[in-house]
Motif scaffolding. Structure first.
Motif, PDB file in Angstrom:
ATOM      1  N   THR A  85       1.120  -1.254 -10.241  1.00  0.00           N
ATOM      2  CA  THR A  85       0.406  -1.800  -9.083  1.00  0.00           C
ATOM      3  C   THR A  85      -0.493  -0.719  -8.490  1.00  0.00           C
ATOM      4  OG1 THR A  85       2.107  -1.105  -7.547  1.00  0.00           O
ATOM      5  CG2 THR A  85       2.356  -3.281  -8.487  1.00  0.00           C
ATOM      6  N   THR A  87      -0.841   0.481  -5.268  1.00  0.00           N
ATOM      7  CA  THR A  87      -0.355   1.445  -4.273  1.00  0.00           C
ATOM      8  C   THR A  87       1.167   1.460  -4.251  1.00  0.00           C
ATOM      9  OG1 THR A  87      -0.253  -0.243  -2.558  1.00  0.00           O
ATOM     10  CG2 THR A  87      -2.322   0.991  -2.740  1.00  0.00           C
ATOM     11  N   ARG A  88       1.718   2.474  -3.558  1.00  0.00           N
ATOM     12  CA  ARG A  88       3.170   2.547  -3.443  1.00  0.00           C
ATOM     13  C   ARG A  88       3.709   1.410  -2.583  1.00  0.00           C
ATOM     14  NH1 ARG A  88       3.405   8.811  -2.104  1.00  0.00           N
ATOM     15  NH2 ARG A  88       1.367   8.260  -1.334  1.00  0.00           N
ATOM     16  N   GLN A  91       3.960  -1.489  -4.729  1.00  0.00           N
ATOM     17  CA  GLN A  91       5.056  -1.236  -5.660  1.00  0.00           C
ATOM     18  C   GLN A  91       6.390  -1.610  -5.008  1.00  0.00           C
ATOM     19  OE1 GLN A  91       4.909   2.916  -6.716  1.00  0.00           O
ATOM     20  NE2 GLN A  91       6.258   2.615  -8.462  1.00  0.00           N
ATOM     21  N   LYS A 116       8.411   6.116  -9.091  1.00  0.00           N
ATOM     22  CA  LYS A 116       7.241   6.627  -8.373  1.00  0.00           C
ATOM     23  C   LYS A 116       6.922   8.036  -8.860  1.00  0.00           C
ATOM     24  CE  LYS A 116       8.311   3.962  -4.241  1.00  0.00           C
ATOM     25  NZ  LYS A 116       8.623   4.013  -2.808  1.00  0.00           N
ATOM     26  N   ASN A 212       3.121   2.804 -10.345  1.00  0.00           N
ATOM     27  CA  ASN A 212       1.796   2.623  -9.751  1.00  0.00           C
ATOM     28  C   ASN A 212       0.747   3.249 -10.680  1.00  0.00           C
ATOM     29  OD1 ASN A 212       1.583   5.442  -9.057  1.00  0.00           O
ATOM     30  ND2 ASN A 212       3.051   5.005  -7.433  1.00  0.00           N
TER      31      ASN A 212
END
Ligand code: SF4
Length: 687
Positions: A85, A87-88, A91, A116, A212
């Protein structure tokens, strides 16, 4: 829809469709789940790509429900899948909210993991070094650090997102997390309890891993040189928010040197003396000189524009002298660290960093001796090494960027299609690229070329919203050329009646910060009755929160508000776009890319500027209607939309909004209780 889809759907495609249909598994177990035909078609196309290990580019209009559309075949396939995805935050949302719901509805017991970048996980070693450090600038910072220490004793995952009130940009984050530079790897006394290592182990044994784009690309950049994989060898990749990938890939396949790692190197070298106090005598002075040379380079660049090419920087004697001084300070640091290399693993890592930074600096200055050091310490994960330098023969641009106190010296490749295609082919996996904004006038050629894809399978899944019923596109008449001096004042004259009709509740999105500031000043001078929320005057999250709460606010934002902003409901009923968002003329990478296209016989406007601006406009327009219940007006002010032939490419790329040039239609739209009063369903005859 794409007519190249295979005539007989695979079993996976049939099962995915069935799960998403009326009375299917999702409808029977997820409250408020509404079956949508575009979602089913997308899900079936994703399933076919999985099944054939093929590649799919799919644009899913707002409201299609693309997350469920790809999660269903991914979970039903049993294939090892990586979902990436933008962005965090996305995510976390995907992993904690969407994924469990779909997995439970399908009743599949697959293992899933969230992975991450290492900067998100607590590093025991760094936290230990930071204890007792006099680096805390305030009492609040010291108290927050104590909260992190207490949390460290009870967390299972070590994900800093769990720490309440710790912002992503808190100065504490780099003090308690590791980088590939300062991680001690297998030499670390905390290796057996390391959260980074544990997160990777969980990812390696999971069937579906949510990452991400930064992590995905960091992995690809390493794999390019055959270093192996951080991520487990997957059979399928789903890249969501895929429109971001090509530009992000340029960063990852390039290299940079910025002020922060240089200052951190100086401070970390001194902090390591905690383990070997006798080393302080030889390290203190070189560390001080390195910090000073870094600051001096930033000051020397003060007279340069905020962004520019290496060539531009070289025209300033002071910056050339400061670059040389920085190179000497790095050499001094290296000389001081060499005799300490075996005294502690931390010194070995610092020495590697000093050599690596020096080599990057030489390459940026285009001097001899820019080869990377070959004696890197062993990192926490054997595959976790700094990316290899960009080969000299790659068409690239060397440039710099200045921030308030820092700088970044970058070397960026102009074309990432080759390395991306190479990696994709080597993976032998299925690849799905999806986003709400990938097509230009219904075509995917531009995006496919950027990714190095030859004749990929494509799908346009239209937004299921009732566009004629929910929205209106208003193109004000009589605005001057966007470059004219009185454009901002004329724009405000055109937009004010819209804001009066909607009672505020608007986003005003600008192509430049200068225009944003001008219009903000004009609105304030006019003493308008709506609360104003201006980008730059408060953090983005706070502005949005206040805007939502106000109920009649007007938010003024630039490029960063075009994406990832979700305001469903009445709080946002108007989106104004001031100008067509063509790339900034002062962006050295963009300029160099245009020049490269020109050199190779292409047309920079047609091949790069226009497609890039269309995607940016679609992103901005996409903020307006976020649910079946939203209603709103999109105001496109730029007269080139109707005055230039290319204007149609923009209009044809938008959802099927009715169009009007009459302010009374806007008034009618907001005056109507349920349905808008719009005369022309398509507006074709208006131009
Ligand atoms: S192995 Fe690296 S990331 Fe893990 S605790 Fe040690 S230094 Fe930190």
């Amino acid at each position: 829809m794409d007519d190249t889809a295979p005539p007989a759907p695979s079993r996976l495609a049939l099962a995915a469709r069935e799960a998403l249909e009326e009375g299917g598994l999702l409808a029977s177990s997820i409250e408020a789940f509404a079956p949508r035909s575009a979602q089913q078609a997308l899900s079936a196309a994703v399933a076919e790509a999985f099944q054939s290990r093929g590649t799919l580019i799919a644009e899913a209009g707002t409201g299609t429900g693309k997350t469920f559309a790809y999660l269903v075949p991914a979970l039903l396939s049993g294939m090892k899948t990586i979902v990436s995805t933008g962005t965090r935050a996305l995510q976390d949302q995907l992993y904690h909210r969407d994924l469990p719901r779909v997995r439970d509805a399908l009743g599949v017991g697959l293992k899933t993991a969230l992975l991450k970048g290492r900067a998100n996980y607590l590093c025991h070693h760094r936290m230990h070094l930071a204890k007792g450090e006099p680096r805390f600038h305030s009492r609040e910072m010291a108290a927050q650090f104590q909260r992190i220490v207490a949390w460290a004793g009870r967390t299972r995952m070590g994900d800093l997102a769990e720490v309440e009130g710790l912002g992503e940009d808190s100065p504490l984050v780099p003090m308690v997390t590791s980088t590939t530079d300062n991680c001690l790897g297998s030499e670390c006394p905390f290796f057996s309890e390391c959260f980074v290592v544990q997160a990777r182990q969980r990812a390696q044994s999971a069937d579906l891993v949510v990452v991400n784009h930064h992590l995905l690309l960091a992995d690809l950049a390493l794999k390019q040189e055959g270093f192996g994989e951080i991520l487990p060898g997957a059979q399928a990749f789903v890249v969501d928010e895929a429109h971001q990938l090509p530009d992000l890939a340029s960063q990852f396949f390039g290299e940079a040197l910025s002020a922060r790692p240089l200052v951190e190197l100086a401070r970390d070298a001194v902090a390591e003396c905690k383990e070997v106090p006798s080393a302080l005598a030889s390290l203190q002075e070189p560390a001080r000189e390195l910090e000073q040379a870094t600051r001096a380079l930033r000051s020397a660049m003060d007279d340069l524009p905020v962004r520019g090419t290496r060539q531009r920087a070289s025209e300033l004697d002071a910056s050339e002298a400061a670059l040389e001084a920085l190179a000497q300070a790095l050499a001094g640091m290296q000389a001081a660290l060499e005799p300490l290399e075996s005294a502690a693993p931390g010194f070995e890592a610092c020495l590697f960093r000093a050599k690596d930074h020096a080599a990057r600096l030489r390459r940026w200055r285009d001097l001899e001796g820019g080869e990377p050091p070959d004696d890197a310490p062993v990192p926490a994960d054997p595959d976790d090494r700094a990316p290899p330098p960009l080969p000299d023969d790659v068409d690239s641009v060397r440039w710099y960027e200045l921030s308030a106190r820092g700088f970044r010296l970058s070397r960026t490749p102009l074309d990432v299609a080759g390395p991306l295609a190479e990696h994709r082919e080597r993976s032998r996996a299925a690849w799905v690229f999806t986003s709400a904004t990938l097509a230009i006038g219904g075509q995917f050629d531009h995006y496919a070329r950027k990714l190095g894809l030859q004749a990929p399978r494509t799908l346009l899944a239209p937004s299921p919203f009732d566009w004629p019923g929910q929205a209106l596109c208003y193109l004000p008449k009589g605005l001057p050329e966007p470059a004219s001096r009185d454009y901002s004042a004329a724009l405000l004259d055109a937009v004010r009646p819209v804001l009066e009709a909607s009672a505020g509740r608007a986003f005003l999105l600008f192509a430049s910060h200068r225009a944003l500031r001008e219009v903000a000043a004009l609105l304030r001078a006019a003493d308008v009755p709506w609360p104003l929320f201006v980008q730059g005057e408060a953090p983005r999250g706070l502005l949005l929160e206040r805007f939502r709460a106000s109920g009649n606010g007007v938010l003024l934002g630039a490029a960063s508000f075009r994406e990832g902003v979700d305001v469903a409901g009445d709080a946002l009923s108007v989106v104004v776009i001031d100008k067509l968002p063509f790339g900034a003329p002062d962006d050295p990478v963009f300029e160099a890319r245009l020049e490269s296209i020109r050199r190779s016989g292409g047309n920079p406007f047609r091949d790069e500027q226009l497609p890039q601006a269309v995607i940016a406009l679609k992103q901005g327009a996409g903020r307006l209607i976020r649910s079946e219940r939203d209603r709103g007006v999109l105001v496109l002010c730029d007269p080139r939309l109707v005055g230039k032939s290319y204007g149609r490419v923009f209009l044809d790329s938008l959802p099927p909004l009715p169009r009007s040039r009459d302010i009374d239609d806007v008034r009618g739209f907001f005056g109507g209780e349920c349905r808008p009063v719009v005369p022309a369903p398509t507006g074709e005859d208006l131009f």
